[in-house]
Motif scaffolding. Structure first.
Motif, PDB file in Angstrom:
ATOM      1  N   GLY A 289       0.798  -1.234   0.000  1.00 53.98           N
ATOM      2  CA  GLY A 289       0.000   0.000   0.000  1.00 53.98           C
ATOM      3  C   GLY A 289       0.828   1.280   0.000  1.00 53.98           C
ATOM      4  O   GLY A 289       0.274   2.370   0.066  1.00 53.98           O
ATOM      5  N   ARG A 290       2.152   1.204  -0.093  1.00 58.68           N
ATOM      6  CA  ARG A 290       2.936   2.449  -0.048  1.00 58.68           C
ATOM      7  C   ARG A 290       2.724   3.242  -1.348  1.00 58.68           C
ATOM      8  O   ARG A 290       2.509   2.673  -2.410  1.00 58.68           O
ATOM      9  N   LYS A 291       2.754   4.538  -1.179  1.00 59.10           N
ATOM     10  CA  LYS A 291       2.481   5.422  -2.313  1.00 59.10           C
ATOM     11  C   LYS A 291       3.735   6.214  -2.658  1.00 59.10           C
ATOM     12  O   LYS A 291       4.567   6.464  -1.798  1.00 59.10           O
ATOM     13  N   VAL A 292       3.842   6.583  -3.946  1.00 63.14           N
ATOM     14  CA  VAL A 292       4.913   7.505  -4.326  1.00 63.14           C
ATOM     15  C   VAL A 292       4.254   8.743  -4.901  1.00 63.14           C
ATOM     16  O   VAL A 292       3.135   8.684  -5.413  1.00 63.14           O
ATOM     17  N   LYS A 293       4.955   9.852  -4.807  1.00 69.50           N
ATOM     18  CA  LYS A 293       4.339  11.104  -5.267  1.00 69.50           C
ATOM     19  C   LYS A 293       4.640  11.409  -6.728  1.00 69.50           C
ATOM     20  O   LYS A 293       3.947  12.219  -7.336  1.00 69.50           O
ATOM     21  N   GLY A 294       5.690  10.765  -7.258  1.00 64.09           N
ATOM     22  CA  GLY A 294       6.041  11.110  -8.637  1.00 64.09           C
ATOM     23  C   GLY A 294       5.799   9.970  -9.605  1.00 64.09           C
ATOM     24  O   GLY A 294       6.076   8.814  -9.302  1.00 64.09           O
ATOM     25  N   THR A 295       5.244  10.308 -10.775  1.00 64.40           N
ATOM     26  CA  THR A 295       5.119   9.336 -11.857  1.00 64.40           C
ATOM     27  C   THR A 295       5.808   9.931 -13.075  1.00 64.40           C
ATOM     28  O   THR A 295       5.533  11.087 -13.448  1.00 64.40           O
ATOM     29  N   ILE A 296       6.723   9.167 -13.655  1.00 64.12           N
ATOM     30  CA  ILE A 296       7.432   9.705 -14.818  1.00 64.12           C
ATOM     31  C   ILE A 296       7.254   8.754 -16.001  1.00 64.12           C
ATOM     32  O   ILE A 296       6.993   7.568 -15.833  1.00 64.12           O
ATOM     33  N   HIS A 297       7.380   9.314 -17.215  1.00 63.21           N
ATOM     34  CA  HIS A 297       7.304   8.473 -18.415  1.00 63.21           C
ATOM     35  C   HIS A 297       8.721   8.036 -18.788  1.00 63.21           C
ATOM     36  O   HIS A 297       9.707   8.581 -18.282  1.00 63.21           O
ATOM     37  N   TRP A 298       8.809   7.056 -19.648  1.00 64.44           N
ATOM     38  CA  TRP A 298      10.084   6.401 -19.922  1.00 64.44           C
ATOM     39  C   TRP A 298       9.947   5.607 -21.208  1.00 64.44           C
ATOM     40  O   TRP A 298       8.832   5.365 -21.687  1.00 64.44           O
ATOM     41  N   VAL A 299      11.083   5.189 -21.769  1.00 59.48           N
ATOM     42  CA  VAL A 299      11.067   4.342 -22.962  1.00 59.48           C
ATOM     43  C   VAL A 299      12.229   3.355 -22.854  1.00 59.48           C
ATOM     44  O   VAL A 299      13.327   3.718 -22.424  1.00 59.48           O
ATOM     45  N   SER A 300      11.982   2.118 -23.236  1.00 58.19           N
ATOM     46  CA  SER A 300      13.041   1.108 -23.240  1.00 58.19           C
ATOM     47  C   SER A 300      14.159   1.519 -24.192  1.00 58.19           C
ATOM     48  O   SER A 300      13.907   1.911 -25.330  1.00 58.19           O
ATOM     49  N   ALA A 301      15.412   1.417 -23.715  1.00 58.48           N
ATOM     50  CA  ALA A 301      16.545   1.807 -24.565  1.00 58.48           C
ATOM     51  C   ALA A 301      16.724   0.834 -25.714  1.00 58.48           C
ATOM     52  O   ALA A 301      16.971   1.233 -26.849  1.00 58.48           O
ATOM     53  N   SER A 302      16.588  -0.460 -25.447  1.00 60.67           N
ATOM     54  CA  SER A 302      16.850  -1.428 -26.513  1.00 60.67           C
ATOM     55  C   SER A 302      15.662  -1.599 -27.448  1.00 60.67           C
ATOM     56  O   SER A 302      15.825  -1.805 -28.653  1.00 60.67           O
ATOM     57  N   ALA A 303      14.433  -1.482 -26.935  1.00 56.97           N
ATOM     58  CA  ALA A 303      13.265  -1.699 -27.785  1.00 56.97           C
ATOM     59  C   ALA A 303      12.704  -0.399 -28.360  1.00 56.97           C
ATOM     60  O   ALA A 303      12.008  -0.406 -29.374  1.00 56.97           O
ATOM     61  N   GLY A 304      13.030   0.722 -27.724  1.00 57.00           N
ATOM     62  CA  GLY A 304      12.562   2.007 -28.244  1.00 57.00           C
ATOM     63  C   GLY A 304      13.381   2.410 -29.454  1.00 57.00           C
ATOM     64  O   GLY A 304      14.298   1.701 -29.863  1.00 57.00           O
ATOM     65  N   ALA A 305      13.038   3.534 -30.039  1.00 55.02           N
ATOM     66  CA  ALA A 305      13.758   3.956 -31.236  1.00 55.02           C
ATOM     67  C   ALA A 305      13.916   5.463 -31.252  1.00 55.02           C
ATOM     68  O   ALA A 305      13.129   6.189 -30.631  1.00 55.02           O
TER      69      ALA A 305
END
Ligand code: ATP
Ligand code: MG
Length: 559
Positions: A450-466
């Motif tokens: 049940g622990r919460k975090v205050k930040g949500t960030i976006h991201w992209v896989s280095a090997s599968a992203g382009a």
């Protein structure tokens, strides 16, 4: 609740009153009359929406009439572009017409005026004409050639037409009143000699009618009911009416409204042409341009421009609309329809140390869209190395910085919780890589404890992203306006924003690689983007930012 049936603007009110009184036999016939000397801009869009919109609303017609009376500045390229832009905005004209189609009729009508003693050939030079005209405080004085007989005027006018005289040596003027408080009535010029070939009439003519002689009569020939133009033409209305009355022909009514002036951009074709010719932009369709082709190239939808025209309305006094209102309209248009996906514009590598190099966690994520009930999904891979935005990490976090920082835990959007365990820097102290661990218990959902975090960030896989090229645009002008009191000064070049265009190499999630040219997305936390229709290739999209998510540019403005 009762439905609001009040007319939308004072022009709608005039039209409704005319319909009620049967003034034009129940007809509404408008026209959009661009001069083909440049591309249409967002100001023209306001006029297009108004003229075509009135006809649609009241069951009338709209003509597209090219006001092609000045052969020195007009080109077929512009005619084609204008037609494309009007259609793109969503309107179809009832007739495509050209003021030049009326050159014979206009000439004959000039002869009628001469015969009535209401027009004369003047031999004064352009400078002398200006001098004789007087000013707002001084009446003008009569030209010495004003009292020529009708026979002499006819002979000279015919010879002007036949090409016997040089440019600037003679003009045909209306004979009205050199002392009129309305300067446009001080014997305005109706024809001038221009030895230029015309895109449509070729070398048939070497005398061309002025705007004032062509416009009202063209409206009359076409049976226009409401001739809508911008406020600069208020002073031309007495002349518009004088011409029609003197010829005793059908008279539409001219109605003036405030032109659209948008902050932080230039909006006259002359200035836009200069930006193009001097290479300050890449062309008429540069996405920074306020032209319809530029806005289209940037990714703006015609729906947004129609909504904008609706929002700003039609007023009787000029004012400047803040660029922020335009951007607000763009966001409101895109928010419900643009699928959301992840792209990292300024990548910083993050290594998730407890994820094996050959391990991939897949997440089935839907493209969230407001107005879709059934969402499409795409698969998003999480791998050991990912990218996040550089400003989503701080080595020494400020208070209330809830994104990634040493020892701090955040949510990777759609994936899991990660905690920062360390980072690397280069010789200059720039962060080059961040290390983290992920909590396998949070994969695809909440933490079981049940622990919460205050930040949500976006991201992209280095090997599968382009990698994908991403282009960011900011307003053309640094300041709110180029000198509004002197719209014809050329100082606006100095006010150009040197940072109006930025190209980045972003990293995008695999699904975005398949983006079709012309597709629009919301890149979460980064704004709305458009896969450039010309430069995007299959598997190699190029994205233009249409607009940021919040008033991003307002912050960038110089203080
Ligand atoms: P510009 O000064 O930008 O060159 P213009 O008025 O010379 O514009 P035209 O081709 O003569 O351009 O205009 C076609 C129609 O569009 C006219 O009816 C004109 O009043 C209207 N129009 C032009 N600019 C605006 C604007 N900023 N806002 C609203 N209507 C406009
Ligand atoms: Mg013009």
């Amino acid at each position: 609740m009762t439905e609001n049936t009040a007319p939308k603007s004072f022009i709608h009110e005039i039209v409704e009153n005319d319909l009620a009184s049967g003034k034009y036999g129940g007809r509404v016939h408008t026209r959009f009359p661009p001069e083909p000397n440049g591309y249409l801009h967002i100001g023209h869009a306001k006029s297009v929406c108004l003229n075509f919109g009135l006809a649609q609303q009241y069951g009338g017609k709209t003509n597209l009439r090219f006001d092609d009376t000045n052969p020195t500045k007009e080109e077929q390229e512009y005619i084609d572009a204008i037609k494309e832009d009007v259609r793109w905005l969503g309107f179809e004209w009832d007739a495509e017409l050209y003021a030049s189609d009326y050159f014979d009729q206009l000439y004959d009508w000039a002869v009628v005026l001469i015969n009535k003693g209401l027009a004369y050939v003047d031999d004064l030079s352009p400078d002398e004409i200006r001098e004789y005209r007087g000013s707002l405080t001084q009446p003008g004085k009569n030209s010495p050639w004003r009292e020529r007989s009708a026979a002499e005027n006819l002979d000279l006018f015919e010879r002007m037409k036949a090409g016997e005289f040089d440019e600037g040596s003679r003009v045909l003027r209306a004979k009205i009143d050199m002392a009129s408080p309305i300067i446009n009535l001080r014997d305005p010029v109706l024809y001038r000699i221009l030895k230029a070939s015309h895109p449509r009439t070729g070398d048939k003519w070497c005398i061309y009618p002025t705007y004032d002689w062509a416009h009202g009569q063209s409206d009359s020939i076409e049976g226009i009911t409401h001739s809508i133009c911008t406020l600069e033409f208020v002073n031309h209305r007495p002349l518009y009416e004088w011409c029609l009355k003197s010829l005793d022909i059908y008279a539409p009514q001219q109605i003036e409204f405030a032109r659209l002036d948008l902050s932080h951009t230039v909006m006259s074709k002359r200035k836009l042409l200069r930006l193009v010719n001097e290479g300050h932009v890449s062309g008429w369709d540069d996405p920074r341009m306020p032209t319809l082709s530029g806005l289209r190239r940037r990714g703006v939808r015609p729906e947004a421009l129609r909504a904008f025209a609706e929002t700003i309305g039609v007023a009787k006094t000029n004012s400047t609309i803040d660029y922020a209102l335009f951007e607000h309209t763009l966001r409101a248009d895109l928010e419900p329809i643009a699928p959301r996906a992840m792209a990292v514009l300024r990548p910083l590598k993050v290594v998730i140390e407890n994820l094996a190099a050959d391990q991939t966690e897949w997440f089935e994520v839907d493209y969230y869209r407001h107005d879709e009930t059934k969402e499409e999904t795409r698969r998003v891979p999480l791998t050991r190395e990912i990218y996040i935005e550089q400003d989503d990490f701080m080595a020494e976090p400020l208070p209330k910085y809830f994104r990634l920082a040493p020892g701090q835990e955040v949510r990777l959007m759609h994936a899991c919780l990660i905690t920062c365990t360390g980072f690397e820097t280069d010789a200059d102290g720039n962060v080059t890589e961040v290390r983290c661990t992920y909590d396998p218990a949070t994969l695809g959902g909440a933490a079981p404890d049940g622990r919460k975090v205050k930040g949500t960030i976006h991201w992209v896989s280095a090997s599968a992203g382009a990698q994908a090229a991403v282009r960011l645009y900011s307003p053309l002008l640094r300041t709110e306006n180029d000198d509004p009191d002197a719209p014809d000064t050329d100082d606006f070049i100095a006010g150009l924003n040197p940072d109006s265009f930025e190209t980045l190499t972003a990293v995008v999630e695999p699904a975005l690689l398949q983006a079709a040219a012309g597709a629009r997305f919301q890149f979460v936390r980064n704004g709305y983007f458009y896969a450039d229709p010309v430069e995007s290739k299959p598997g190699q999209p190029v994205f233009n930012r249409i607009v940021g998510l919040k008033d991003s540019w307002a912050k960038q403005q110089p203080k």
